[in-house]
Design a protein around this motif. Structure first.
Motif, mmCIF file in Angstrom:
data_model
loop_
_atom_site.group_PDB
_atom_site.id
_atom_site.type_symbol
_atom_site.label_atom_id
_atom_site.label_comp_id
_atom_site.label_asym_id
_atom_site.label_seq_id
_atom_site.Cartn_x
_atom_site.Cartn_y
_atom_site.Cartn_z
ATOM 1 N N LEU A 182 0.826 -1.210 0.000
ATOM 2 C CA LEU A 182 0.000 0.000 0.000
ATOM 3 C C LEU A 182 0.862 1.263 0.000
ATOM 4 C CD1 LEU A 182 -2.761 -1.136 2.533
ATOM 5 C CD2 LEU A 182 -3.021 -0.805 0.067
ATOM 6 N N LEU A 183 1.975 1.217 0.708
ATOM 7 C CA LEU A 183 2.887 2.359 0.682
ATOM 8 C C LEU A 183 3.381 2.614 -0.734
ATOM 9 C CD1 LEU A 183 5.051 1.660 3.879
ATOM 10 C CD2 LEU A 183 3.297 3.421 3.625
ATOM 11 N N TRP A 184 3.666 1.538 -1.465
ATOM 12 C CA TRP A 184 4.134 1.675 -2.846
ATOM 13 C C TRP A 184 3.007 2.136 -3.773
ATOM 14 C CZ3 TRP A 184 2.368 -1.796 -6.740
ATOM 15 C CH2 TRP A 184 2.905 -1.530 -8.007
ATOM 16 N N ARG A 185 1.844 1.497 -3.633
ATOM 17 C CA ARG A 185 0.745 1.797 -4.546
ATOM 18 C C ARG A 185 0.284 3.245 -4.445
ATOM 19 N NH1 ARG A 185 -5.062 -1.446 -4.866
ATOM 20 N NH2 ARG A 185 -5.975 -0.190 -6.530
ATOM 21 N N HIS A 186 0.252 3.776 -3.225
ATOM 22 C CA HIS A 186 -0.249 5.136 -3.025
ATOM 23 C C HIS A 186 0.866 6.186 -2.967
ATOM 24 C CE1 HIS A 186 -4.342 3.733 -2.429
ATOM 25 N NE2 HIS A 186 -3.895 2.829 -1.588
ATOM 26 N N GLY A 187 2.106 5.746 -3.181
ATOM 27 C CA GLY A 187 3.214 6.700 -3.184
ATOM 28 C C GLY A 187 3.392 7.426 -1.871
ATOM 29 N N VAL A 188 3.131 6.735 -0.779
ATOM 30 C CA VAL A 188 3.149 7.379 0.540
ATOM 31 C C VAL A 188 4.535 7.892 0.896
ATOM 32 C CG1 VAL A 188 2.772 7.000 3.007
ATOM 33 C CG2 VAL A 188 1.201 5.998 1.337
ATOM 34 N N LEU A 189 5.563 7.160 0.501
ATOM 35 C CA LEU A 189 6.926 7.514 0.895
ATOM 36 C C LEU A 189 7.649 8.355 -0.148
ATOM 37 C CD1 LEU A 189 8.053 4.136 2.505
ATOM 38 C CD2 LEU A 189 7.026 6.119 3.602
ATOM 39 N N THR A 190 6.930 8.836 -1.129
ATOM 40 C CA THR A 190 7.550 9.709 -2.122
ATOM 41 C C THR A 190 8.064 10.985 -1.458
ATOM 42 O OG1 THR A 190 6.060 8.869 -3.827
ATOM 43 C CG2 THR A 190 7.180 10.953 -4.268
ATOM 44 N N LEU A 191 9.290 11.335 -1.780
ATOM 45 C CA LEU A 191 9.915 12.496 -1.126
ATOM 46 C C LEU A 191 9.421 13.789 -1.765
ATOM 47 C CD1 LEU A 191 13.566 11.161 -0.741
ATOM 48 C CD2 LEU A 191 11.789 11.295 1.008
ATOM 49 N N ASP A 192 8.203 14.154 -1.418
ATOM 50 C CA ASP A 192 7.649 15.407 -1.904
ATOM 51 C C ASP A 192 7.319 16.303 -0.713
ATOM 52 O OD1 ASP A 192 5.470 14.194 -0.773
ATOM 53 O OD2 ASP A 192 4.450 13.785 -2.667
ATOM 54 N N ASP A 193 6.670 17.417 -0.998
ATOM 55 C CA ASP A 193 6.373 18.382 0.064
ATOM 56 C C ASP A 193 5.496 17.785 1.156
ATOM 57 O OD1 ASP A 193 7.856 20.277 -1.177
ATOM 58 O OD2 ASP A 193 6.164 21.327 -2.101
ATOM 59 N N ARG A 194 4.577 16.900 0.780
ATOM 60 C CA ARG A 194 3.667 16.324 1.773
ATOM 61 C C ARG A 194 4.422 15.514 2.813
ATOM 62 N NH1 ARG A 194 -1.720 14.986 2.299
ATOM 63 N NH2 ARG A 194 -2.149 13.084 3.461
ATOM 64 N N LEU A 195 5.485 14.840 2.381
ATOM 65 C CA LEU A 195 6.267 14.038 3.314
ATOM 66 C C LEU A 195 7.271 14.879 4.090
ATOM 67 C CD1 LEU A 195 6.681 11.038 4.162
ATOM 68 C CD2 LEU A 195 8.558 10.954 2.532
ATOM 69 N N VAL A 196 7.823 15.889 3.435
ATOM 70 C CA VAL A 196 8.895 16.672 4.054
ATOM 71 C C VAL A 196 8.353 17.792 4.939
ATOM 72 C CG1 VAL A 196 10.879 18.150 3.563
ATOM 73 C CG2 VAL A 196 10.457 16.116 2.156
ATOM 74 N N ARG A 197 7.182 18.326 4.580
ATOM 75 C CA ARG A 197 6.649 19.495 5.269
ATOM 76 C C ARG A 197 6.551 19.336 6.788
ATOM 77 N NH1 ARG A 197 1.908 19.686 3.078
ATOM 78 N NH2 ARG A 197 2.739 20.475 1.109
ATOM 79 N N PRO A 198 6.071 18.195 7.310
ATOM 80 C CA PRO A 198 5.922 18.104 8.769
ATOM 81 C C PRO A 198 7.187 17.735 9.529
ATOM 82 C CG PRO A 198 5.076 16.116 7.754
ATOM 83 C CD PRO A 198 5.485 17.031 6.630
ATOM 84 N N LEU A 199 8.349 17.722 8.851
ATOM 85 C CA LEU A 199 9.565 17.275 9.524
ATOM 86 C C LEU A 199 9.905 18.144 10.730
ATOM 87 C CD1 LEU A 199 11.996 16.174 6.659
ATOM 88 C CD2 LEU A 199 10.757 14.757 8.310
ATOM 89 N N ARG A 200 9.725 19.459 10.610
ATOM 90 C CA ARG A 200 10.034 20.325 11.748
ATOM 91 C C ARG A 200 9.107 20.026 12.915
ATOM 92 N NH1 ARG A 200 10.539 26.808 11.293
ATOM 93 N NH2 ARG A 200 8.418 26.593 10.459
ATOM 94 N N GLN A 201 7.821 19.806 12.626
ATOM 95 C CA GLN A 201 6.888 19.430 13.686
ATOM 96 C C GLN A 201 7.329 18.138 14.370
ATOM 97 O OE1 GLN A 201 3.145 19.120 11.619
ATOM 98 N NE2 GLN A 201 2.679 21.289 11.865
ATOM 99 N N ILE A 202 7.740 17.161 13.577
ATOM 100 C CA ILE A 202 8.144 15.870 14.126
ATOM 101 C C ILE A 202 9.387 16.015 14.987
ATOM 102 C CG2 ILE A 202 8.968 13.564 13.512
ATOM 103 C CD1 ILE A 202 7.205 13.754 11.008
ATOM 104 N N VAL A 203 10.348 16.789 14.514
ATOM 105 C CA VAL A 203 11.593 16.970 15.265
ATOM 106 C C VAL A 203 11.328 17.658 16.601
ATOM 107 C CG1 VAL A 203 13.804 18.191 15.303
ATOM 108 C CG2 VAL A 203 13.088 16.954 13.246
ATOM 109 N N VAL A 204 10.528 18.718 16.588
ATOM 110 C CA VAL A 204 10.224 19.424 17.840
ATOM 111 C C VAL A 204 9.460 18.521 18.800
ATOM 112 C CG1 VAL A 204 8.920 21.344 18.836
ATOM 113 C CG2 VAL A 204 10.280 21.700 16.771
ATOM 114 N N ALA A 205 8.460 17.789 18.292
ATOM 115 C CA ALA A 205 7.675 16.904 19.152
ATOM 116 C C ALA A 205 8.521 15.779 19.728
ATOM 117 C CB ALA A 205 6.502 16.322 18.359
ATOM 118 N N SER A 206 9.520 15.329 18.969
ATOM 119 C CA SER A 206 10.315 14.163 19.383
ATOM 120 C C SER A 206 11.616 14.537 20.076
ATOM 121 C CB SER A 206 10.629 13.306 18.153
ATOM 122 O OG SER A 206 9.471 12.980 17.428
#
Length: 654
Positions: free
Chosen positions: A139-163
């Protein structure tokens, strides 16, 4: 001739063209033409990462199934994959809560089936996770979930601060493990840790959650049993306890670090338009709270693994509720799963989240009951059915059998009702101020439901103890403490919420509110202080590094792992000091038990090695074959005189 959107759609469906830019000296613009050439083969980043994920899942499964490695890395990989799928359709806040909720639900439900399969615990749990992992990878492959685009990269700052706090905790744990002489297993052997491990061993022996054994809190024991199962059959019996404690320690670390991530995420999810200069310190403090003495220290000192897991689930549940306005149906489904898991972790805490779920339903009833999207409506019905079914057919019967235990006493930290009142009042005041400043009514409604249900249940717990001198005892204090931990995180999140754009631009107001909120939370958490001068008031991580407090009994833990061997009936009397003997006996006396009703478990907790009568009673409960290990050359004569009708041997060591 069709016109409008229909025509556009029809025209777009006629032919698929390959468009390319051509520069021609004699013309300008873009020329569109057909191309019969095949497009160049290229792997997208999403495809590569999905393939890497699949390979990783398979390798982790092989490691656990064939080489006896730990199973939890496979669980974690699969749960993160599930979370990524959910995040792809919603956001990462819902994703990090959904992954563990689904995983814990699957493990618990699966272990209710494994006793009937007769194949143990390890293989079914690992095979099911492998199957889910493969499906997730597809499913990750079929829906392109892990594609390195803005949708995947955008929340990185949120994730880093939360973690951030969790990452700092992980670094500290890594340092303790790799620096010679810093690691010992003693910190995971205090209080009810013995009970948690023994009940998990019973479950392991039963091959799952046996219907013949009463177990009102199966989820934490299921998690531990499933963790210790891989590779256990390939090690010698004298290494069982070391293996089991090692797996339990790893679960403690995972749960506490996970709670730290969720606490930080609650603040980040609440920030609204507040700047990162405001959000970051609040998220750091919130993330540090589960790793502090207030949560982790008290839980470890008294062996409350189920409470640590309940704290994790409470934070996950509140985080899900925060996203319900944007994603009502996914939030509802995930929250029902969390409540079901909480019912099997500690039922009263689930009732508190149930009150929040009612608010979610009330605010989104039309969306939840809409039949326009039939699959979504079926999902809502299924989610409701599993939660209600578990409550009616599992939790209620367990409660009716065990309700008398809710008035029992036990080892607990020093706490008063005044602390609970102060935390509850602070939460309500801060929530009201945030409501006036920012206007998020769903958060305020959730806080009212949370505090109202919590206060009501605390009163019920106190009333159940009306016949004892101190009504504020074990269960009222433990329950209130869990809610206080959640409330302190919410207070920090509400401060971030309250800092609107206008107020956030006023530097003095920003500094006062952030600093004041941190001081308020710190002073409230300080009300439940460590027991004993060697305990760190900051974090149990400090104690483990220093080998003090909960980590001070390293030598005693080694003795326990030496003498708590299956097939042996060792009792230490005069072997070390009385407290060390009692500590080792608490493990060695019950290591061979297969049921919680075995009388020897009474001696495991109550044996006073300075009293010969107590020792004789413990020998008698073994019925035959007890081995007394001592360094006192005069002990055997005293025992032979007092326990003349008992079958035992005495081994003089040194």
């Amino acid at each position: 001739m069709a016109t409008g959107p229909t025509a556009a759609a029809d025209e777009g469906a006629v032919v698929v063209e390959v468009r390319r830019q051509q520069t021609d000296p004699g013309e300008t613009g873009t020329v569109a033409h057909r191309s019969n050439a095949s497009p160049p083969l290229a792997l997208s980043s999403g495809t590569v990462l999905a393939a890497a994920y699949l390979v990783g899942v398979v390798l982790l499964a092989v490691w656990a199934l064939w080489f006896g490695g730990a199973g939890w890395p496979l669980w974690l990989a699969v749960w993160l994959g599930v979370g990524a799928l959910v995040a792809h359709r919603t956001d990462w806040f819902l994703g990090i809560a959904a992954g563990p909720a689904v995983g814990l639900f699957v493990v618990t439900m699966l272990l209710r089936l494994t006793p009937f399969l007769g194949v143990g615990i390890a293989t079914p749990v690992l095979i099911v996770h492998l199957a889910i992992g493969v499906a997730v990878a597809m499913l990750l492959w079929r829906h392109g979930v892990l594609t390195l685009d803005d949708r995947l990269v955008r929340p990185l700052r949120q994730i880093v601060v939360a973690s951030a706090s969790a990452l700092a905790g992980l670094v500290a744990v890594f340092a303790i493990v790799v620096v010679p002489g810093r690691w010992n297993i003693a910190w995971v052997t205090s209080g009810d840790s013995i009970t948690s491990l023994m009940f998990s061993r019973y479950m392991f022996g039963d091959g799952g959650i046996s219907p013949e054994r009463t177990n009102p809190v199966p989820v934490p024991y299921s998690l531990v049993a499933a963790a210790l199962a891989p590779g256990r059959d390939s090690i010698p019996p004298e290494e069982y306890l070391r293996h089991d404690l090692g797996q339990l320690a790893q679960l403690w670390i995972l749960v506490l670090l996970g709670a730290a991530v969720l606490a930080g995420a609650v603040v980040v999810a609440s920030r609204g338009t507040a700047s990162w200069w405001v959000t970051t310190p609040l998220a750091l403090v919130a993330g540090a709270l589960p790793l502090s003495w207030f949560v982790a220290g008290n839980a470890l000192q008294f062996g409350f693994f189920n409470a640590a897991l309940a704290c994790f689930l409470l934070l996950a549940g509140w985080l899900v509720y925060l996203r319900a306005e944007q994603y009502p149906v996914p939030a509802y489904v995930v929250l029902t799963l969390i409540i079901t898991v909480l019912l099997g972790t500690w039922g009263p805490v689930a009732i508190v989240l149930g009150s929040v779920l009612l608010v979610l339903i009330g605010r989104n009833l039309r969306v939840l009951t809409s039949r326009v999207d039939v699959p979504r409506f079926i999902l809502v019905i299924a989610a409701t059915a599993q939660m209600v079914g578990y409550a009616l057919f599992v939790t209620v019967p367990d409660f009716l059998r065990e309700q008398g235990a809710l008035s029992a006493d036990g080892g607990i930290f020093t706490s008063t009702s005044n602390t609970a009142i102060a935390v509850g009042a602070a939460l309500l005041v801060v929530a009201a101020c945030a409501r006036l400043q920012q206007g998020r009514s769903h958060v305020f409604a959730g806080v009212l439901a949370l505090t109202g249900a919590g206060a009501l249940l605390v009163v019920v717990f106190v009333l159940l103890r009306h016949a004892v001198p101190n009504p504020w005892g074990y269960y009222p204090a433990k329950f209130a403490w869990l809610l206080e931990a959640l409330a302190l995180v919410i207070i920090l999140a509400l401060i971030a919420q309250a800092l609107s754009v206008r107020l956030d631009q006023v530097r003095s107001a920003r500094v006062v509110l952030v600093a004041g909120g941190i001081v308020l939370v710190g002073s409230l958490a300080w009300q439940i202080t460590p027991l004993g001068p060697e305990n760190s008031a900051v974090s149990p991580i400090v104690e483990v590094w220093r080998k003090t407090g909960i980590a001070a009994s390293g030598d005693a833990a080694e003795l326990a792992m030496r003498f708590a061997t299956p097939g042996e009936k060792n009792i230490l009397v005069g072997y070390a000091d009385p407290s060390t003997d009692a500590y080792v006996n608490s493990w060695s006396l019950q290591i061979n038990t297969t049921d919680a009703t075995d009388p020897i478990r009474i001696s495991a907790y109550a044996l006073d090695v300075t009293k010969i009568d107590d020792v004789c009673t413990a020998i008698g409960r073994f019925e035959s074959g007890a081995t007394i290990r001592t360094r006192n050359p005069d002990l055997e004569a005293s025992l032979r005189a007092e326990c003349s009708d008992q079958d035992f041997s005495v081994v003089l060591d040194g």
